[in-house]
Design a protein around this motif. Structure first.
Motif, PDB file in Angstrom:
ATOM      1  N   ARG A 189      86.564 -38.162  45.415  1.00  0.00           N
ATOM      2  CA  ARG A 189      85.934 -38.547  44.035  1.00  0.00           C
ATOM      3  C   ARG A 189      85.983 -39.827  43.746  1.00  0.00           C
ATOM      4  O   ARG A 189      85.617 -40.270  42.632  1.00  0.00           O
ATOM      5  CB  ARG A 189      86.797 -37.719  43.232  1.00  0.00           C
ATOM      6  CG  ARG A 189      86.758 -36.088  43.319  1.00  0.00           C
ATOM      7  CD  ARG A 189      87.754 -35.407  42.559  1.00  0.00           C
ATOM      8  NE  ARG A 189      87.742 -35.624  41.281  1.00  0.00           N
ATOM      9  CZ  ARG A 189      88.902 -35.303  40.408  1.00  0.00           C
ATOM     10  NH1 ARG A 189      89.999 -34.729  40.948  1.00  0.00           N
ATOM     11  NH2 ARG A 189      88.990 -35.624  39.046  1.00  0.00           N
ATOM     12  N   ILE A 190      86.298 -40.824  44.480  1.00  0.00           N
ATOM     13  CA  ILE A 190      86.250 -42.161  44.414  1.00  0.00           C
ATOM     14  C   ILE A 190      85.147 -42.945  45.225  1.00  0.00           C
ATOM     15  O   ILE A 190      85.151 -42.743  46.546  1.00  0.00           O
ATOM     16  CB  ILE A 190      87.581 -42.906  44.443  1.00  0.00           C
ATOM     17  CG1 ILE A 190      88.507 -42.105  43.635  1.00  0.00           C
ATOM     18  CG2 ILE A 190      87.817 -44.276  44.379  1.00  0.00           C
ATOM     19  CD1 ILE A 190      90.032 -42.772  43.671  1.00  0.00           C
ATOM     20  N   ASP A 191      84.610 -43.756  44.645  1.00  0.00           N
ATOM     21  CA  ASP A 191      83.654 -44.797  45.580  1.00  0.00           C
ATOM     22  C   ASP A 191      84.365 -45.993  45.839  1.00  0.00           C
ATOM     23  O   ASP A 191      84.524 -46.784  45.216  1.00  0.00           O
ATOM     24  CB  ASP A 191      82.397 -44.996  44.544  1.00  0.00           C
ATOM     25  CG  ASP A 191      81.322 -45.822  45.280  1.00  0.00           C
ATOM     26  OD1 ASP A 191      81.465 -46.200  46.512  1.00  0.00           O
ATOM     27  OD2 ASP A 191      80.183 -46.027  45.037  1.00  0.00           O
ATOM     28  N   TRP A 192      85.044 -45.779  46.814  1.00  0.00           N
ATOM     29  CA  TRP A 192      85.951 -46.948  47.597  1.00  0.00           C
ATOM     30  C   TRP A 192      85.061 -48.076  47.800  1.00  0.00           C
ATOM     31  O   TRP A 192      85.896 -49.255  47.829  1.00  0.00           O
ATOM     32  CB  TRP A 192      86.863 -46.554  48.915  1.00  0.00           C
ATOM     33  CG  TRP A 192      87.464 -45.278  48.401  1.00  0.00           C
ATOM     34  CD1 TRP A 192      87.168 -43.871  48.693  1.00  0.00           C
ATOM     35  CD2 TRP A 192      89.020 -45.311  47.702  1.00  0.00           C
ATOM     36  NE1 TRP A 192      88.310 -42.950  48.169  1.00  0.00           N
ATOM     37  CE2 TRP A 192      89.288 -43.940  47.685  1.00  0.00           C
ATOM     38  CE3 TRP A 192      89.494 -46.171  47.513  1.00  0.00           C
ATOM     39  CZ2 TRP A 192      90.579 -43.471  46.981  1.00  0.00           C
ATOM     40  CZ3 TRP A 192      90.897 -45.856  46.741  1.00  0.00           C
ATOM     41  CH2 TRP A 192      91.250 -44.575  46.705  1.00  0.00           C
ATOM     42  N   ALA A 193      83.878 -48.084  48.127  1.00  0.00           N
ATOM     43  CA  ALA A 193      83.057 -49.242  48.443  1.00  0.00           C
ATOM     44  C   ALA A 193      83.083 -50.316  47.298  1.00  0.00           C
ATOM     45  O   ALA A 193      82.859 -51.174  47.598  1.00  0.00           O
ATOM     46  CB  ALA A 193      81.818 -48.848  49.046  1.00  0.00           C
ATOM     47  N   ARG A 194      82.966 -49.585  46.073  1.00  0.00           N
ATOM     48  CA  ARG A 194      82.898 -50.398  45.005  1.00  0.00           C
ATOM     49  C   ARG A 194      84.112 -50.890  44.270  1.00  0.00           C
ATOM     50  O   ARG A 194      84.337 -51.118  42.967  1.00  0.00           O
ATOM     51  CB  ARG A 194      81.870 -49.665  43.979  1.00  0.00           C
ATOM     52  CG  ARG A 194      80.427 -49.635  44.437  1.00  0.00           C
ATOM     53  CD  ARG A 194      79.748 -49.383  43.412  1.00  0.00           C
ATOM     54  NE  ARG A 194      79.501 -48.168  43.206  1.00  0.00           N
ATOM     55  CZ  ARG A 194      78.640 -47.510  42.265  1.00  0.00           C
ATOM     56  NH1 ARG A 194      77.888 -48.596  41.568  1.00  0.00           N
ATOM     57  NH2 ARG A 194      78.787 -46.338  42.019  1.00  0.00           N
ATOM     58  N   MET A 195      85.476 -50.516  44.917  1.00  0.00           N
ATOM     59  CA  MET A 195      86.596 -51.031  44.221  1.00  0.00           C
ATOM     60  C   MET A 195      87.080 -52.217  44.818  1.00  0.00           C
ATOM     61  O   MET A 195      86.903 -52.669  45.850  1.00  0.00           O
ATOM     62  CB  MET A 195      87.615 -49.901  44.945  1.00  0.00           C
ATOM     63  CG  MET A 195      89.299 -50.121  44.207  1.00  0.00           C
ATOM     64  SD  MET A 195      90.448 -48.825  44.815  1.00  0.00           S
ATOM     65  CE  MET A 195      90.033 -47.677  44.037  1.00  0.00           C
ATOM     66  N   GLN A 196      87.735 -53.096  43.802  1.00  0.00           N
ATOM     67  CA  GLN A 196      88.503 -54.367  44.189  1.00  0.00           C
ATOM     68  C   GLN A 196      89.873 -53.877  43.882  1.00  0.00           C
ATOM     69  O   GLN A 196      90.170 -53.769  42.560  1.00  0.00           O
ATOM     70  CB  GLN A 196      87.979 -55.441  43.359  1.00  0.00           C
ATOM     71  CG  GLN A 196      86.363 -55.582  43.681  1.00  0.00           C
ATOM     72  CD  GLN A 196      86.313 -56.794  44.866  1.00  0.00           C
ATOM     73  OE1 GLN A 196      87.093 -57.139  45.603  1.00  0.00           O
ATOM     74  NE2 GLN A 196      85.322 -56.592  45.574  1.00  0.00           N
ATOM     75  N   LEU A 197      90.744 -54.156  44.734  1.00  0.00           N
ATOM     76  CA  LEU A 197      92.313 -53.855  44.498  1.00  0.00           C
ATOM     77  C   LEU A 197      93.019 -55.173  44.469  1.00  0.00           C
ATOM     78  O   LEU A 197      93.208 -55.886  45.499  1.00  0.00           O
ATOM     79  CB  LEU A 197      92.874 -53.143  45.626  1.00  0.00           C
ATOM     80  CG  LEU A 197      94.068 -52.541  45.437  1.00  0.00           C
ATOM     81  CD1 LEU A 197      94.135 -51.493  44.494  1.00  0.00           C
ATOM     82  CD2 LEU A 197      94.657 -51.594  46.824  1.00  0.00           C
ATOM     83  N   PHE A 198      93.713 -55.211  43.250  1.00  0.00           N
ATOM     84  CA  PHE A 198      94.580 -56.338  42.824  1.00  0.00           C
ATOM     85  C   PHE A 198      95.972 -55.888  42.767  1.00  0.00           C
ATOM     86  O   PHE A 198      96.393 -54.638  42.604  1.00  0.00           O
ATOM     87  CB  PHE A 198      94.140 -57.211  41.905  1.00  0.00           C
ATOM     88  CG  PHE A 198      93.002 -58.067  42.066  1.00  0.00           C
ATOM     89  CD1 PHE A 198      92.729 -59.382  42.454  1.00  0.00           C
ATOM     90  CD2 PHE A 198      91.976 -57.184  41.857  1.00  0.00           C
ATOM     91  CE1 PHE A 198      91.522 -59.901  42.430  1.00  0.00           C
ATOM     92  CE2 PHE A 198      90.706 -57.877  41.877  1.00  0.00           C
ATOM     93  CZ  PHE A 198      90.468 -59.226  42.442  1.00  0.00           C
ATOM     94  N   PHE A 199      97.108 -56.744  43.007  1.00  0.00           N
ATOM     95  CA  PHE A 199      98.593 -56.405  42.705  1.00  0.00           C
ATOM     96  C   PHE A 199      99.155 -57.282  41.532  1.00  0.00           C
ATOM     97  O   PHE A 199      98.659 -58.160  41.349  1.00  0.00           O
ATOM     98  CB  PHE A 199      99.269 -56.717  44.041  1.00  0.00           C
ATOM     99  CG  PHE A 199      98.808 -55.979  45.280  1.00  0.00           C
ATOM    100  CD1 PHE A 199      99.850 -54.803  45.584  1.00  0.00           C
ATOM    101  CD2 PHE A 199      97.666 -56.188  45.740  1.00  0.00           C
ATOM    102  CE1 PHE A 199      99.497 -54.131  46.573  1.00  0.00           C
ATOM    103  CE2 PHE A 199      97.332 -55.362  46.787  1.00  0.00           C
ATOM    104  CZ  PHE A 199      98.496 -54.400  47.223  1.00  0.00           C
ATOM    105  N   GLY A 200      99.913 -56.472  40.739  1.00  0.00           N
ATOM    106  CA  GLY A 200     100.564 -56.988  39.475  1.00  0.00           C
ATOM    107  C   GLY A 200     101.544 -57.759  39.918  1.00  0.00           C
ATOM    108  O   GLY A 200     101.769 -58.724  38.891  1.00  0.00           O
ATOM    109  N   ASP A 201     102.497 -57.763  41.091  1.00  0.00           N
ATOM    110  CA  ASP A 201     103.451 -58.565  41.406  1.00  0.00           C
ATOM    111  C   ASP A 201     103.947 -58.048  42.659  1.00  0.00           C
ATOM    112  O   ASP A 201     103.261 -57.208  43.429  1.00  0.00           O
ATOM    113  CB  ASP A 201     104.750 -58.254  40.415  1.00  0.00           C
ATOM    114  CG  ASP A 201     105.466 -57.025  40.648  1.00  0.00           C
ATOM    115  OD1 ASP A 201     104.711 -55.889  40.779  1.00  0.00           O
ATOM    116  OD2 ASP A 201     106.665 -57.037  40.606  1.00  0.00           O
ATOM    117  N   GLU A 202     104.682 -59.046  43.389  1.00  0.00           N
ATOM    118  CA  GLU A 202     104.821 -59.003  44.745  1.00  0.00           C
ATOM    119  C   GLU A 202     106.464 -59.838  44.870  1.00  0.00           C
ATOM    120  O   GLU A 202     106.745 -60.536  44.334  1.00  0.00           O
ATOM    121  CB  GLU A 202     104.099 -59.608  45.607  1.00  0.00           C
ATOM    122  CG  GLU A 202     104.301 -59.206  47.134  1.00  0.00           C
ATOM    123  CD  GLU A 202     104.581 -57.911  47.656  1.00  0.00           C
ATOM    124  OE1 GLU A 202     105.572 -57.707  47.515  1.00  0.00           O
ATOM    125  OE2 GLU A 202     103.415 -57.455  48.216  1.00  0.00           O
TER     126      GLU A 202
END
Length: 249
Positions: free
Chosen positions: A60-73
């Motif tokens: 149900r998710i259009d992965w091609a249009r997702m940008q993934l960021f990280f809050g911390d590391e």
């Protein structure tokens, strides 16, 4: 005012959070053509990522249009068991068709100040800068956890947020951390805290029901431009006054 939703158990909380990601992604893609998501580490978010990797949600998710960021590391290698990136990759990323160039990890293996500077530069280049100093293109959704000490991301009690800074290196035990700051997190279109377990109940009461003490309770520093939701299970909600709750599920 934040919306506080209580679920009967952690499993119900995880499913509701996964549904929120799916719905937010669909809306963002329909309106703006992409979904910009900022994720966090922790056991409760991990269970959500594992759900999102299942066919019932991933389809149900259009992965091609997702940008993934990280809050911390944590300042460890991306293969280290303590790495947030490694956790998210194992729980979600390796199971879905998310393009590598759309995954924007924090280089925890670098020296902490250099990792923070590099990630801030990357964020500014990708998101742009508004005249207020905040991101011109905000995150569509930020998922956050809360520690039993009231910290969120790697904003710990007693820490100070540098004016104008998007990403900061923070000394912590056993390893340093790199974290996004409230300036970036609070620009988000929406943010959701996921909190589960009886060990969080006392601190959650302080964060939600007591007078503001943002230095002592960093979770209180999160006040996004858009909706703020707290998704919590019944155990974590044990000390909350019913008047604080927006809904009982």
């Amino acid at each position: 005012m934040p919306q506080v939703l209580v679920f009967p158990d952690a499993d119900a909380l995880h499913r509701a959070a996964a549904e929120e990601v799916v719905a937010t992604a669909a809306q963002a893609c329909a309106v703006r053509g992409r979904f910009i998501w900022c994720v966090s580490g922790g056991n409760t978010p991990r269970a959500v990522y594992e759900l999102l990797a299942t066919d019932a949600f991933a389809s149900r998710i259009d992965w091609a249009r997702m940008q993934l960021f990280f809050g911390d590391e944590r300042c460890v290698a991306p293969t280290d068991a303590a790495s947030n990136y490694r956790m998210v990759w194992q729980a979600l990323v390796r199971h879905v068709p998310l393009a590598p160039e759309h995954i924007h990890r924090i280089a925890g293996e670098e020296l902490p100040p250099l990792a923070a500077q590099a990630y801030e530069a990357r964020l500014r280049a990708l998101l742009g800068v508004f005249e207020t100093g905040a991101p011109a293109t905000p995150f569509d959704l930020v998922l956050l956890g809360m520690g039993s000490d009231g910290h969120t991301a790697s904003l710990f009690p007693g820490s100070v947020d540098e004016p104008g800074c998007w990403v900061s290196a923070r000394a912590a035990l056993p390893v340093w951390r790199v974290t996004l700051t409230p300036l970036v997190l609070n620009a988000a279109r929406a943010a959701s805290f996921l909190v589960a377990g009886p060990d969080k109940a006392e601190r959650l009461e302080q964060v939600l029901a007591c007078p503001p003490r943002p230095t002592e309770l960093p979770a209180q520093r999160i006040a996004p431009a858009g909706p703020l939701r707290w998704l919590i299970d019944r155990a974590a909600a044990a000390r909350l006054d019913p008047q604080v709750l927006s809904s009982q599920l």
